[in-house]
Write an enzyme that holds these catalytic residues in place. Structure first.
Site, mmCIF file in Angstrom:
data_model
loop_
_atom_site.group_PDB
_atom_site.id
_atom_site.type_symbol
_atom_site.label_atom_id
_atom_site.label_comp_id
_atom_site.label_asym_id
_atom_site.label_seq_id
_atom_site.Cartn_x
_atom_site.Cartn_y
_atom_site.Cartn_z
ATOM 1 N N ASN A 8 52.874 -26.251 30.461
ATOM 2 C CA ASN A 8 52.024 -26.922 29.470
ATOM 3 C C ASN A 8 51.764 -25.918 28.350
ATOM 4 O O ASN A 8 50.957 -25.008 28.506
ATOM 5 C CB ASN A 8 50.706 -27.367 30.122
ATOM 6 C CG ASN A 8 49.774 -28.005 29.108
ATOM 7 O OD1 ASN A 8 50.186 -28.364 28.012
ATOM 8 N ND2 ASN A 8 48.505 -28.157 29.488
ATOM 9 N N LYS A 10 50.351 -26.538 25.577
ATOM 10 C CA LYS A 10 49.124 -26.888 24.849
ATOM 11 C C LYS A 10 49.374 -26.841 23.330
ATOM 12 O O LYS A 10 50.452 -27.201 22.883
ATOM 13 C CB LYS A 10 47.974 -25.958 25.259
ATOM 14 C CG LYS A 10 47.841 -25.822 26.770
ATOM 15 C CD LYS A 10 46.548 -25.164 27.170
ATOM 16 C CE LYS A 10 46.585 -24.828 28.637
ATOM 17 N NZ LYS A 10 45.279 -24.751 29.234
ATOM 18 N N HIS A 96 44.768 -34.519 31.359
ATOM 19 C CA HIS A 96 44.529 -33.068 31.406
ATOM 20 C C HIS A 96 43.055 -32.793 31.142
ATOM 21 O O HIS A 96 42.415 -33.490 30.348
ATOM 22 C CB HIS A 96 45.413 -32.345 30.375
ATOM 23 C CG HIS A 96 45.376 -30.852 30.565
ATOM 24 N ND1 HIS A 96 44.361 -30.078 30.050
ATOM 25 C CD2 HIS A 96 46.185 -30.024 31.252
ATOM 26 C CE1 HIS A 96 44.563 -28.816 30.406
ATOM 27 N NE2 HIS A 96 45.663 -28.755 31.144
ATOM 28 N N GLU A 98 41.504 -30.742 29.419
ATOM 29 C CA GLU A 98 41.097 -30.525 28.021
ATOM 30 C C GLU A 98 40.973 -31.856 27.287
ATOM 31 O O GLU A 98 40.141 -32.013 26.399
ATOM 32 C CB GLU A 98 42.079 -29.562 27.340
ATOM 33 C CG GLU A 98 41.856 -28.132 27.832
ATOM 34 C CD GLU A 98 43.105 -27.295 27.992
ATOM 35 O OE1 GLU A 98 44.126 -27.613 27.355
ATOM 36 O OE2 GLU A 98 43.065 -26.322 28.768
ATOM 37 N N GLU A 169 43.994 -29.755 39.230
ATOM 38 C CA GLU A 169 43.682 -28.587 38.405
ATOM 39 C C GLU A 169 42.168 -28.411 38.348
ATOM 40 O O GLU A 169 41.495 -29.078 37.543
ATOM 41 C CB GLU A 169 44.210 -28.788 36.981
ATOM 42 C CG GLU A 169 45.706 -28.971 36.899
ATOM 43 C CD GLU A 169 46.237 -28.557 35.531
ATOM 44 O OE1 GLU A 169 47.013 -27.608 35.488
ATOM 45 O OE2 GLU A 169 45.849 -29.162 34.530
ATOM 46 N N GLY A 175 42.988 -21.411 32.702
ATOM 47 C CA GLY A 175 42.906 -20.429 31.625
ATOM 48 C C GLY A 175 41.876 -19.342 31.866
ATOM 49 O O GLY A 175 41.540 -18.590 30.953
ATOM 50 N N SER A 214 45.631 -21.062 36.399
ATOM 51 C CA SER A 214 45.916 -19.625 36.422
ATOM 52 C C SER A 214 47.068 -19.248 37.366
ATOM 53 O O SER A 214 47.011 -18.221 38.056
ATOM 54 C CB SER A 214 44.655 -18.826 36.752
ATOM 55 O OG SER A 214 43.678 -19.034 35.741
#
Ligand code: PEP
Length: 253
Positions: A8, A10, A96, A98, A169, A175, A214
């Protein structure tokens, strides 16, 4: 069951950068290893350049990080299935964290996108995961249930479940450099497998469950060896071709 290793990117990489990274990835890997699918979720503007850079490397696919659940129309700033197909895209990411937490997508909207992307012939990775506050409040099970139940609600009786995967996730691991522990991943993936069976019956059995949060070249092998881990979704460590290629092959050496 095939293993899925997905990158990904992003909101990173211009067309030029994406093409160069994709080209380097294809040169290192040659193609996806036998038992696995490799997917690169690139930004919209770089989808075509990513496909060009991959230069037909077998088993390495291009995916979009989002898609609007309509064929066309007055949806300013959004992207349609036909636009993605024309750019060479065959996979779509939905839900996702985000998009849920930064852009405010509801579980129902994620469900609409998931069903529509499958109907439109894409392979889909539906992302789910709890925040740290939800976990501390003892809401892990109920959040995952809600995200799966709403996320899969629009799938009709003829849905092609072979094109659906789920990525667990934990939001607090994305991250942050803080990977979930092996015990945690094993426990939650077993739970997700049970939830999929309750929701989908026998249709849930073959759905791959990916872990994301991560993942790095030095922890990928151990995570892939855990029960019910059928692949990985990788953010930061996928931006460099060598690091992502090392993850793709982590457990094959
Ligand atoms: C992600 O973006 O889905 C992700 C897992 O990011 P990272 O690997 O950087 O935690």
């Amino acid at each position: 069951m095939r293993t899925i290793i997905a990158a990904n990117w992003k909101m990173n990489k211009t067309r030029t950068e994406a093409k160069a990274t994709a080209h380097e990835l294809a040169s290192i890997l040659g193609g996806a290893p036998d038992d696995r699918d490799v997917v690169v979720f690139a930004p919209f503007t770089a989808l075509e350049a990513t496909r060009e850079g991959l230069d037909g490397a077998p088993g390495i696919f291009v995916g979009a990080q989002n898609m609007y659940p309509a064929e066309s129309g007055a949806f300013t700033g959004e992207i349609s299935p036909a636009m993605l197909r024309e750019a060479g895209c065959t996979w779509v990411l939905t839900g996702h964290s985000e998009r849920r937490h930064v852009l405010g997508e509801s579980p129902d909207f994620v469900g609409k996108k998931t069903a529509f992307a499958l109907e439109q012939g894409f392979s889909v990775i539906l992302c789910i995961g709890e925040t740290l506050a939800e976990r501390k409040a003892g809401k892990l099970n109920s959040i995952l249930w809600l995200q799966l139940e709403r996320g899969l609600a629009g799938l009709g009786p003829n849905a092609d479940y072979s094109r659906l995967a789920v990525a667990y996730e934990p939001v607090w691991a994305i991250g942050t450099g803080q990977t979930a522990s092996d015990e945690d991943i094993r426990m939650v993936h077993t739970l997700v497998r049970e939830l999929l069976s309750s929701l989908l019956g026998s249709n849930g059995i073959g759905i791959q469950i990916l872990y994301g949060g991560s993942v790095k070249p030095d922890n990928a092998k151990a995570i892939l060896s855990l029960d019910n881990v059928d692949g990985l979704l990788v953010g930061g460590a996928s931006l460099q071709a060598q690091s992502f290629a090392d993850i793709v092959r982590a457990d094959l050496a």
